[in-house]
Scaffold this active site. Structure first.
Site, PDB file in Angstrom:
ATOM      1  N   HIS A   1       0.792  -1.229   0.000  1.00 39.64           N
ATOM      2  CA  HIS A   1       0.000   0.000   0.000  1.00 39.64           C
ATOM      3  C   HIS A   1       0.833   1.292   0.000  1.00 39.64           C
ATOM      4  O   HIS A   1       0.760   2.082  -0.919  1.00 39.64           O
ATOM      5  CB  HIS A   1      -0.917   0.033   1.238  1.00 39.64           C
ATOM      6  CG  HIS A   1      -1.763  -1.162   1.419  1.00 39.64           C
ATOM      7  ND1 HIS A   1      -2.892  -1.425   0.668  1.00 39.64           N
ATOM      8  CD2 HIS A   1      -1.667  -2.186   2.311  1.00 39.64           C
ATOM      9  CE1 HIS A   1      -3.461  -2.541   1.083  1.00 39.64           C
ATOM     10  NE2 HIS A   1      -2.739  -3.031   2.062  1.00 39.64           N
TER      11      HIS A   1
HETATM   12  O1  RIB Z   1      -5.093  -0.311   4.749  1.00 37.49           O
HETATM   13  C1  RIB Z   1      -3.700  -0.263   4.522  1.00 37.49           C
HETATM   14  C2  RIB Z   1      -3.063   0.789   5.353  1.00 37.49           C
HETATM   15  O2  RIB Z   1      -3.260   0.496   6.735  1.00 37.49           O
HETATM   16  C3  RIB Z   1      -1.537   0.863   5.173  1.00 37.49           C
HETATM   17  O3  RIB Z   1      -1.107   2.170   5.398  1.00 37.49           O
HETATM   18  C4  RIB Z   1      -1.024  -0.037   6.254  1.00 37.49           C
HETATM   19  O4  RIB Z   1       0.308   0.292   6.661  1.00 37.49           O
HETATM   20  C5  RIB Z   1      -1.994   0.272   7.358  1.00 37.49           C
HETATM   21  O5  RIB Z   1      -1.556   1.466   7.999  1.00 37.49           O
END
Ligand code: RIB
Ligand code: CA
Length: 314
Positions: free
Chosen positions: A243
């Site tokens: 992500h």
């Molecule tokens: O949903 C994904 C996000 O939530 C990313 O930033 C992961 O590191 C968590 O913080």
């Protein structure tokens, strides 16, 4: 030939293996000047996200980067964490030494306000719940006009949610903070699950990082192999969505992404859908766009960028 000035950024983060790769990508990229990291409770409690941010800076050989601890809980809701994804430390995978670096003195929100009031054209890169950003905007509204852009990982559109069927984790943890940020008028680029789910840590991509043959490359490969197991089991596909590096990659190579300007609203009240990002992708509300929402990704180009930059950290 004039060279582009370095883009000044502050990374607000809740490491998290994917946060860690995003931080390394930023520190390896001369196009960016990382003014500091601010930590927030999210994937794991604040003490651990702060420790983890220090560890990542040390791993990158960047003891010069100030790390400020911020909010240890959301604005209103009780804290929800994600050890089930990131492990009990938040950076499970490799065994790394405890950080010898200390946190910078002062609160992250004060650092954000002071920096934004004195530096022009600073881009904020939130990778976790938006609590620190919201607190800074509420404490000093004048920063809204001074922030160059907020480029954040958060939200879900067509993908729905990952912590509830409707909500993505970062927004779900602190929907009130997200609501304040999306109403702030600050230019926003949003990397929702729709785009991050195209950035899968396939075996070949992890192998290319391990093939760097450096301790850092091995640490990153072990982070990804730990981090991906939950999503592989959940979604039944090879690799997990990486992500947070999407935020930094967009700053470096926006051409790797496609997206469109949309109105985005945050559900803050409904017990069923709180934290949902209501993205008006088809413009049916007629409401003015408040975010550039990313939707497409050249995943091979994304991983080529990450691998090439990690090689620079040795
Ligand atoms: O949903 C994904 C996000 O939530 C990313 O930033 C992961 O590191 C968590 O913080
Ligand atoms: Ca994160």
């Amino acid at each position: 030939m004039t060279t582009n000035p370095r883009k000044k950024i502050i990374i607000d983060t809740d490491p998290g293996q994917d946060d860690a790769v995003a931080i390394l990508l930023a520190l390896a990229s001369p196009e960016l000047e990382v003014l500091g990291l601010t930590t927030v409770a999210g994937n794991v409690p604040l003490a651990l996200t702060s420790r983890n941010a220090l560890m990542v800076c040390e791993l990158a050989g960047r003891r010069d980067i100030p790390v400020y601890a911020g909010a240890d809980r959301p604005l209103l809701k009780p804290l929800v964490t994600a050890e089930f994804v990131h492990g009990k430390t938040g950076l499970d995978g490799p065994t790394l030494p405890e950080p010898t670096l200390a946190l910078a003195d002062g609160h992250a929100v004060d650092f954000l306000i002071d920096t934004l009031m004195h530096e022009d054209r600073v881009t904020l890169c939130p990778l976790g719940p938006l609590t620190n950003i919201a607190l800074a905007l509420a404490r000093e509204p004048r920063i809204a006009a001074r922030i160059e852009r907020i480029v954040l990982m958060g939200g879900g559109g067509f993908e729905g949610g990952n912590i509830t069927p409707a909500a993505e984790f970062n927004i779900y943890v602190d929907p009130q903070a997200a609501d304040l940020v999306f109403r702030s008028g600050v230019p926003i680029t949003m990397a929702p699950l729709d785009v991050t789910h195209q950035a899968l840590t396939t075996r070949a991509r992890v192998a290319a990082i391990r093939a760097l043959g450096t301790p850092l490359g091995e640490a990153v490969a072990l982070w990804l192999e730990f981090f991906e197991r939950f999503d592989e089991q959940k979604y039944g596909q090879e690799g997990g969505p990486l992500h947070d590096p999407c935020v930094i990659a967009w700053l470096l190579r926006p051409e790797l992404f496609t997206g469109r300007d949309c109105h985005v609203a945050i559900e803050t009240a409904s017990p069923l859908t709180q934290g949902m990002t209501v993205i008006d992708w088809w413009g049916v509300t007629g409401k003015p766009a408040n975010a550039h929402v990313l939707g497409g990704l050249d995943a091979d180009g994304f991983y080529a960028l990450i691998t090439e930059r990690l090689a620079r950290l040795g």
